[in-house]
Design an enzyme around this catalytic site. Sequence first.
Site, PDB file in Angstrom:
ATOM      1  N   GLU A   1      -1.224 -16.149  -9.773  1.00 15.16           N
ATOM      2  CA  GLU A   1      -0.083 -15.837 -10.767  1.00 15.16           C
ATOM      3  C   GLU A   1       1.342 -16.152  -9.847  1.00 15.16           C
ATOM      4  O   GLU A   1       2.135 -16.212 -10.924  1.00 15.16           O
ATOM      5  CB  GLU A   1      -0.685 -14.268 -10.795  1.00 15.16           C
TER       6      GLU A   1
ATOM      7  N   CYS B   1      -6.505  -5.451  -7.366  1.00 14.33           N
ATOM      8  CA  CYS B   1      -5.808  -5.217  -6.785  1.00 14.33           C
ATOM      9  C   CYS B   1      -5.218  -6.192  -5.536  1.00 14.33           C
ATOM     10  O   CYS B   1      -4.779  -6.187  -4.428  1.00 14.33           O
ATOM     11  CB  CYS B   1      -6.744  -4.327  -5.879  1.00 14.33           C
TER      12      CYS B   1
ATOM     13  N   TYR C   1       0.567  -1.003   0.225  1.00 12.12           N
ATOM     14  CA  TYR C   1      -0.070   0.262   0.312  1.00 12.12           C
ATOM     15  C   TYR C   1       0.925   1.498  -0.038  1.00 12.12           C
ATOM     16  O   TYR C   1       0.617   2.234  -0.822  1.00 12.12           O
ATOM     17  CB  TYR C   1      -0.786  -0.032   1.168  1.00 12.12           C
TER      18      TYR C   1
END
Lengths: 184, 154
Positions: free
Chosen positions: A180, A153, A122
């Site tokens: 992924e 996100c 973040y």
Amino acid sequence: MTVSADLDLRFRAAAAAAGLLDVAYDLVDSPLGPLLVAATPRGVCRISFDPEPEEEAETLARRFGLRVLRAPLDGPRRELDEYFEGRRETFELDVDLSTVAPFNRRVLEELARVPYGTTTTYGLLAERSERPRAARAVGMVMNRNPVPIVLPCHRVVGSTGKLVGYGGGLDRKEMLLRLEGALA
Amino acid sequence: MMEAVTIPPFERFYESLSGEILAFLRRRLGRAEAEDAFQETFLRALRAYGRLQHGRDLRAWAYTIAERVAIDVHRRREPPATGQEPARTDNRPAYAELEHLAGQLPATERAAVVLRYGYDLSYADIGAALGSSEDAARQAASSGVRRLRRKELQ
């Protein structure tokens, strides 16, 4: 009288092809459960988990216009299928962020650059959005991301590497990162 | 006391009316032509949907569009005979004289009068369009006409 599935589909496809819709939405099956995918003529404007189509249609109508109709979204469906099968790393879909506030849009545009199979934090995303002290605000933007998966996100984690939170639930964040190869 | 009625997303309008509009078009045109007319009806509705000012009488509105589409289909089927205009046997001319007044009627009466005298729908169909009964439709149309005649005399 019920309208046959064939006639119903023909009307929906014709409505979309004629360019008469403010928003077309469709349900797409995925390993994360059914997804509601919605697109305006500018691009994909919404992906939601555990969708409740009636409520979604109301929300979409308020935000983008009344002409909201369920209609086939072949492009988004194909790219999402390829992504979940591990055959696609980047989405070529256009995204419509026209109703998103400017700061949020800036952050989401930076988010779109975080590569497949990697994670960021973040704080780092806040820095890249030129608001280095806004890590918490960036967290809020992630939480309200209208187009999860396509705008990744799930690739944003806490400064210690903990997954922290996800609008669709932490299980799904973990599944996406495993897909992924970003998580062992 | 008049509350603005919210217009639903088109999806809800379509889902709630597609079945009965198809049934109406089948009665009106037969099975073979009903499907194209169905598609045309909802495409026309969709074109106009963004300009709607309120959500009142959406059902009657849908029937009005369907009826116009049916009339167009009939016209294409029977191109006007060359030479003379066919004699008019329906009551549309009478309605045409009152049409400019119809806008002042209460919504239900206006819809009933327009559908009955403007479009020749049966009272059963009008009842269906307005979400009431055949009798109620007949009553709404006749009280609408009485009101119109009074206005005409004024």
